[in-house]
Scaffold this active site. Sequence first.
Site, PDB file in Angstrom:
ATOM      1  N   CYS A 247       9.750   7.843  -1.337  1.00 40.26           N
ATOM      2  CA  CYS A 247       8.930   6.229  -2.702  1.00 40.26           C
ATOM      3  C   CYS A 247       7.338   7.117  -2.327  1.00 40.26           C
ATOM      4  O   CYS A 247       6.799   7.163  -3.143  1.00 40.26           O
ATOM      5  CB  CYS A 247       9.035   4.982  -1.298  1.00 40.26           C
ATOM      6  SG  CYS A 247      10.285   4.432  -1.810  1.00 40.26           S
TER       7      CYS A 247
ATOM      8  N   LYS B  71       9.176  -3.784  -7.047  1.00 45.09           N
ATOM      9  CA  LYS B  71       9.892  -2.349  -7.734  1.00 45.09           C
ATOM     10  C   LYS B  71      10.914  -2.680  -7.040  1.00 45.09           C
ATOM     11  O   LYS B  71      11.484  -2.877  -6.508  1.00 45.09           O
ATOM     12  CB  LYS B  71       9.061  -0.602  -7.398  1.00 45.09           C
ATOM     13  CG  LYS B  71       9.452  -0.859  -5.552  1.00 45.09           C
ATOM     14  CD  LYS B  71       8.330   0.959  -5.199  1.00 45.09           C
ATOM     15  CE  LYS B  71       8.351   1.343  -4.240  1.00 45.09           C
ATOM     16  NZ  LYS B  71       9.934   2.137  -3.539  1.00 45.09           N
TER      17      LYS B  71
ATOM     18  N   ASP C 114       5.065   0.497   0.331  1.00 48.45           N
ATOM     19  CA  ASP C 114       6.931  -0.032   0.964  1.00 48.45           C
ATOM     20  C   ASP C 114       6.525  -0.062   2.709  1.00 48.45           C
ATOM     21  O   ASP C 114       7.649   0.238   3.245  1.00 48.45           O
ATOM     22  CB  ASP C 114       7.720   0.582   0.849  1.00 48.45           C
ATOM     23  CG  ASP C 114       8.087   0.505  -0.799  1.00 48.45           C
ATOM     24  OD1 ASP C 114       7.795   0.097  -1.677  1.00 48.45           O
ATOM     25  OD2 ASP C 114       9.127   1.200  -1.025  1.00 48.45           O
TER      26      ASP C 114
END
Length: 235
Positions: free
Chosen positions: A173, A123, A13
């Site tokens: 994450c 995701k 990310d």
Amino acid sequence: MSVEFKPALLIIDLQEDFCPPIGALAVTDGRSITPIINDLLQLPFVKKVATKDWHPPNHISFAANHPAPNNIPFTSYATIANPNNPNEIQTTRLWPVHCIQGTPNAELIPELDLSRIDTIVDKGKDPRVEMYSAFEAPFRNPLVKEASSGLSQILKEAGVTDVFVTGLAMDYCVQNSAKDAASEGFKTYVISEATKAVDPGPDGWGKTEEELRAAGIKMVSISGEEVEKVRQLAG
């Protein structure tokens, strides 16, 4: 017989919405890890995967999608049930609207060397569940298959044995992706210089390190023997 060493690099990310100066959920100094990750991308990992939060506007993690007064970003929490098993629940923190599918702020930051990344995985596409992990939603009984990213299959098809995790954010994450990598049977490491935490203090970074260690995941350095083993694959 020794198992062949086939390492993969995961970049979690590294998107505009998680980086200063404009990110809705910017992690302090999040952009600063990019040169380190670009250096890692030059190493002979057998698989180099970047992930992206890729949320629909009605995603359940957005505080704006919950009724007042319990809809304050960063402060409010919500209880989420497994769509396939209402008895399995999770309490999750609510966030500002971020990483909306198809918007500029959902894109990987331009400083990242995309030319060396062979796979990009989206995701968090299922509006019904939070998904910190790059592998699966948190529910396991049964798995919310609609939310699966397919990452485990991608890595296993490439014969990956070891997974090195980088990106944002360490205490959300990155942590959950590392734990799922380990649970999928990969030897898993988090590269300390290549990640930043939402909370860099003992309740964020410190607690995360303890939880990773308990899960059999090792924090390593870019100058450590684990990364050096990857370098040596170049011959």
